[in-house]
Scaffold this active site. Structure first.
Site, PDB file in Angstrom:
ATOM      1  CG  ASN A 193     -11.766   5.332  -9.300  1.00 19.58           C
ATOM      2  OD1 ASN A 193     -11.690   4.287  -9.827  1.00 19.58           O
ATOM      3  ND2 ASN A 193     -12.208   6.289 -10.551  1.00 19.58           N
ATOM      4  CB  VAL A 194      -9.419   3.647  -2.942  1.00 15.74           C
ATOM      5  CG1 VAL A 194     -10.506   2.673  -2.943  1.00 15.74           C
ATOM      6  CG2 VAL A 194      -8.194   3.035  -3.769  1.00 15.74           C
ATOM      7  CG  ASP A 195      -8.031   7.788  -7.707  1.00 11.16           C
ATOM      8  OD1 ASP A 195      -8.697   8.727  -7.586  1.00 11.16           O
ATOM      9  OD2 ASP A 195      -8.276   6.687  -8.795  1.00 11.16           O
TER      10      ASP A 195
ATOM     11  CG  HIS B 167     -15.092   0.295  -4.002  1.00 13.53           C
ATOM     12  ND1 HIS B 167     -14.647  -0.235  -5.114  1.00 13.53           N
ATOM     13  CD2 HIS B 167     -15.983  -0.324  -3.451  1.00 13.53           C
ATOM     14  CE1 HIS B 167     -15.641  -0.843  -5.548  1.00 13.53           C
ATOM     15  NE2 HIS B 167     -16.488  -1.038  -4.830  1.00 13.53           N
TER      16      HIS B 167
ATOM     17  CE1 TYR C 284      -4.412  -0.569  -0.199  1.00 11.66           C
ATOM     18  CE2 TYR C 284      -3.639  -2.542   0.813  1.00 11.66           C
ATOM     19  CZ  TYR C 284      -4.790  -2.027   0.069  1.00 11.66           C
ATOM     20  OH  TYR C 284      -5.959  -2.621  -0.131  1.00 11.66           O
TER      21      TYR C 284
ATOM     22  N   GLY D 101     -16.149   5.242 -17.162  1.00 14.75           N
ATOM     23  CA  GLY D 101     -14.988   4.494 -16.941  1.00 14.75           C
ATOM     24  C   GLY D 101     -14.947   3.321 -16.227  1.00 14.75           C
TER      25      GLY D 101
ATOM     26  CG  ASN E  31     -16.802   2.508 -20.010  1.00 11.80           C
ATOM     27  OD1 ASN E  31     -15.784   2.809 -19.387  1.00 11.80           O
ATOM     28  ND2 ASN E  31     -17.884   1.739 -19.355  1.00 11.80           N
TER      29      ASN E  31
ATOM     30  CB  CYS F 174     -10.460   2.356  18.640  1.00 13.42           C
ATOM     31  SG  CYS F 174      -9.274   3.168  17.857  1.00 13.42           S
TER      32      CYS F 174
ATOM     33  NE  ARG G 252      -3.118   0.337  -4.725  1.00 17.67           N
ATOM     34  CZ  ARG G 252      -4.440  -0.058  -4.531  1.00 17.67           C
ATOM     35  NH1 ARG G 252      -4.623  -1.218  -3.812  1.00 17.67           N
ATOM     36  NH2 ARG G 252      -5.283   0.725  -5.022  1.00 17.67           N
TER      37      ARG G 252
END
Length: 242
Positions: free
Chosen positions: A101-103, A118, A66, A186, A212, A129, A69
């Site tokens: 997307n997690v960016d 996500h 990670y 996308g 797309n 916690c 990334r």
């Protein structure tokens, strides 16, 4: 771009606009999909590392991946598609965005009414916690302890085999149900819940616009399919909605 006068009228008079975005919009900013060949890191595939089991077995290895990334994504910038959606949000108070997307590129471009279904790779949470933190790569390289209870922290993202956050999912379904116009941008349509959101919107009378590079799992729900790059199509299309 040729858009009929009837569609232009429909776009301007529509209420409750929703965009669903996937990896394709970020790929135009140079962000790898982290799936398949692009997801290969050392001898591991993304599907082998982004799981609760992998983290339980070897949290140091998962964090190493990670951090790689995070460093890679940190150097990427939003593209014209991200900025076009942020501009639509400024012009229309009834616009919302749901992204797989997690960016964090949508937030970086200025979008605020957004559900990151996500999670976000630049945010962590404690495994005990549940306290959340913004990621600090330099700090994480030295320690992945929770500042609050000293337990292990993990990336605040949805891993393979995990359930969606109930509150976020309920919000997403609510937005899909009431939307009159839905963009699908996308996404390959390979992930079940986003496909389900498109289906829910369609069943509730939404006009679905897909943008797309190639037809996808969403295409059967689309009323208008625009083939090409989102960064080229959206800046031309968005002015028809304001």
């Amino acid at each position: 771009m040729q858009i009929s006068s009837q569609l232009i009228e429909k776009f301007k008079n529509s209420k409750n606009i929703l965009a669903l975005t996937g990896a394709g919009i970020s790929a135009e900013s140079g962000v790898p999909t982290f799936r398949g060949k692009e997801g290969l890191w050392k001898e591991y595939r993304a599907e082998e590392l982004a799981t609760p089991q992998a983290f339980q077995r070897d949290p140091r290895l998962v964090w190493e991946w990670y951090l790689w990334r995070i460093e890679l994504i940190s150097n990427k910038s939003p593209n014209p598609a991200h900025f076009a959606l942020a501009e639509l949000e400024k012009k229309r108070s009834d616009f919302y965005l749901i992204t797989q997307n997690v960016d964090g590129l949508h937030k970086k471009s200025g979008s605020e009414r957004i559900i990151e279904i996500h999670g976000n790779i630049f945010r962590n949470k404690c495994t005990r916690c549940s306290k959340t933190y913004d990621s600090d790569p330099s700090e994480l390289k030295n320690s992945t302890e929770c500042r609050n209870c000293k337990s292990l922290v993990r990336p605040d993202v949805l891993w393979f085999g995990e359930s969606y956050d109930t509150d976020l999912l309920n919000q997403a379904v609510y937005l899909a149900e009431k939307s009159e116009i839905v963009f699908v941008i996308g996404s390959s349509g390979a992930v079940g819940i986003p496909v389900e959101l498109a289906r829910i919107a369609k069943e509730n009378g939404a006009f679905v616009i897909e943008i797309n590079i190639d037809p996808s799992g969403y295409s059967r729900y689309s009323d208008l399919f625009l083939q090409g790059k989102a960064g080229e199509i959206l800046p031309e299309l968005i002015p028809y909605f304001v």
